[in-house]
Design an enzyme around this catalytic site. Structure first.
Site, short mmCIF file in Angstrom:
data_model
loop_
_atom_site.label_atom_id
_atom_site.label_comp_id
_atom_site.label_asym_id
_atom_site.label_seq_id
_atom_site.Cartn_x
_atom_site.Cartn_y
_atom_site.Cartn_z
N HIS A 25 15.22 31.49 -37.22
CA HIS A 25 16.18 31.94 -38.24
C HIS A 25 15.68 31.49 -39.61
CE1 HIS A 25 19.96 32.70 -40.34
NE2 HIS A 25 20.24 33.47 -39.32
N ASP A 31 21.57 36.00 -31.53
CA ASP A 31 21.22 37.16 -30.68
C ASP A 31 20.70 36.77 -29.31
OD1 ASP A 31 20.14 38.48 -33.73
OD2 ASP A 31 21.83 39.23 -32.56
#
Ligand code: SDX
Length: 431
Positions: A308, A366
């Site tokens: 991320h 996700d």
């Protein structure tokens, strides 16, 4: 705008420029470079915006080091546990948690906008049945501006409000219609007696031939997935919505642009890509092969659902999602789901591998969401549309904040030009 209490001095070729510094209520200070080009004739350079704050906002705060995500100050783990999606929508849109009467009024306004104009059904028939539902979503949401002229005037506060409620209300209906169209089943109309998440599940899985009872466990899990995806500061799709909105484009067109950006596998498309990766791995004995590929600079393969831009410790949404995956799959009696076993072992091996720990790569939102969605009966092609309908409230809240800013300017970045300098045209005979 917060007041500047100190400044930075930039010295270029012996000339100094004082740049105001603003201190936020949380997070890093910012250096205001708005006058730098006028004063110095120089641009700053930050492709990917790794060090750039694009706006002032008081909606969502992320602390990447602490793995903290706050919506109007409330931690995501508390909201996921104690709140519900429509209440989080109210919080994001209006800044405070609603009283019971405020919640009842908001829920009623959303519920009474869940149907789409009947003429919109024809848009779906222009698509091939095997069209990706995200393609359909981009097209149909963009087309909403052709149907709802009474809520496209961005300068009218009431129209901004109606457009916001319409999109939160209609995105589940449109996403469910995209799914039904892709499997050749008839559209199922929304039902005002069902809560937001149950209504979406009913529109996706009910058929006219028999009654369909929504499983409350799945409805709660669905609502939590909506909440975990609601907003996330200035991510790529939110920045797309803001940039589109800065030109004065109508809110439906702006959200359609956000849906298009979210589709990418580096962003919201990662939930589909992640589940497909886990299914390709198939069994835990193949995990080392894929970890080696993810570390191989010559192999474009990356662990989908990992890493991320902001979180450098852990993604708090992934922590909640992992717990929800365990609960939902156990309640559904599929706790031995092979994909979940591969995901957990992949996470364990990656988090014990210096390549990932040194680069601070770990599961993001996700990584586990697709496992729950697959167990609920959704095909992988519906994972990103579900992310899009969840994030619509975030896009709309950020768009409303921007449109309401009296200092609003159209977004227009510059560049570092390294192309040909001026040269004269030559006739083809002389080339
Ligand atoms: C979302 O911004 C948001 O808030 C987004 C989001 C939201 O709610 O809106 O949180 C939703 O988009 C989550 C992210 C979903 N995407 C994926 O899971 C795709 C896989 N992850 C990556 O592509 C990547 O981690 C990003 C895109 C998420 C972040 O990319 P960055 O910040 O630009 O980091 P990078 O590409 O510069 O990578 C840093 C290093 C690189 O190695 P070096 O060149 O330094 O040697 O880490 C490596 C990368 O090669 N790396 C990975 C990796 N992610 C980064 N290596 C293997 N597998 C990965 N997943």
């Amino acid at each position: 705008m917060v007041e500047s209490t100190k400044s930075a001095t930039l010295t270029i070729d012996g000339k100094s420029y004082d740049l105001p510094i603003y201190s936020p209520t949380a997070g890093p200070d910012v250096i205001d470079i708005r006058k730098l080009y006028a004063q110095s004739g120089m641009f700053t350079f930050d492709p990917g915006f790794t060090s750039t704050a694009s706006c002032e906002s008081d909606i969502t705060f992320i602390d990447g080091a602490k793995g903290e995500l706050l919506h109007r100050g409330y931690p995501i783990d508390q909201l996921a546990e104690k709140s519900h999606y429509l209440e989080v929508c109210y919080l994001l849109l209006y800044g405070e948690l609603p009283t019971a009467p405020e919640m009842e009024d908001f829920e009623s306004r959303v519920t009474n906008h869940t149907m789409v104009h009947e003429q919109m059904h024809n848009f779906f028939r222009g698509f091939r049945r095997d069209a990706h539902p995200m393609a359909t979503l981009v097209g149909v949401v963009g087309a909403m501006s052709a149907f709802y002229h009474d809520s496209t005037d961005i300068n009218d506060l009431m129209q901004r409000e109606i457009a916001s409620v319409r999109m939160i209300a209609k995105l589940p209906t449109i996403a469910a219609m995209a799914y039904k169209y892709s499997i050749g089943q008839p559209f199922v109309y929304p039902r005002n007696d069902l809560d937001y998440a149950s209504n979406f599940l009913h529109m996706c899985f009910a058929v006219p031939a028999e009654s369909y009872e929504v499983n409350p466990i799945l409805a709660r899990a669905m609502d939590r997935i909506f909440t975990l995806h609601a907003d996330h500061e200035q991510n790529a799709s939110t920045s797309t919505v803001r940039l589109a909105g800065s030109s004065g484009a109508n809110p439906f067109a702006c959200v359609a642009a956000g849906i298009a950006c979210l589709w990418g596998p580096a962003h919201g498309g990662a939930n589909q890509a992640c589940l497909e990766m886990l299914q390709e791995i198939g069994t835990v004995d193949r995990i080392p092969e894929f970890i080696a590929r993810a570390k191989d600079k010559n192999d474009p393969f990356r662990l989908m659902g990992f890493g991320h831009r902001v979180y450098k410790n852990f993604d708090p949404r992934a922590t909640v999602m992992k717990k929800s995956a365990d609960e939902v799959l156990e309640l559904l009696g599929v706790e031995n789901n092979p994909t979940l076993q591969v995901a957990k072992e992949l996470e364990r091996q990656a988090l014990n591998d210096p390549y990932f720990t040194e680069k601070k790569l770990f599961p993001n939102v996700d990584f586990y969401s697709g496992i729950i969605l697959e167990a609920m009966g959704f095909p992988t092609s519906m994972f990103t549309p579900i992310f899009a309908l969840s994030r619509t409230v975030g896009w709309i809240s950020q768009w409303k904040e921007m449109i309401g800013d009296s200092q609003l300017k159209i977004g227009r970045p510059r560049q570092l030009y390294t192309g040909a300098t001026r040269r004269d045209y030559t006739d083809v005979e002389t080339r």
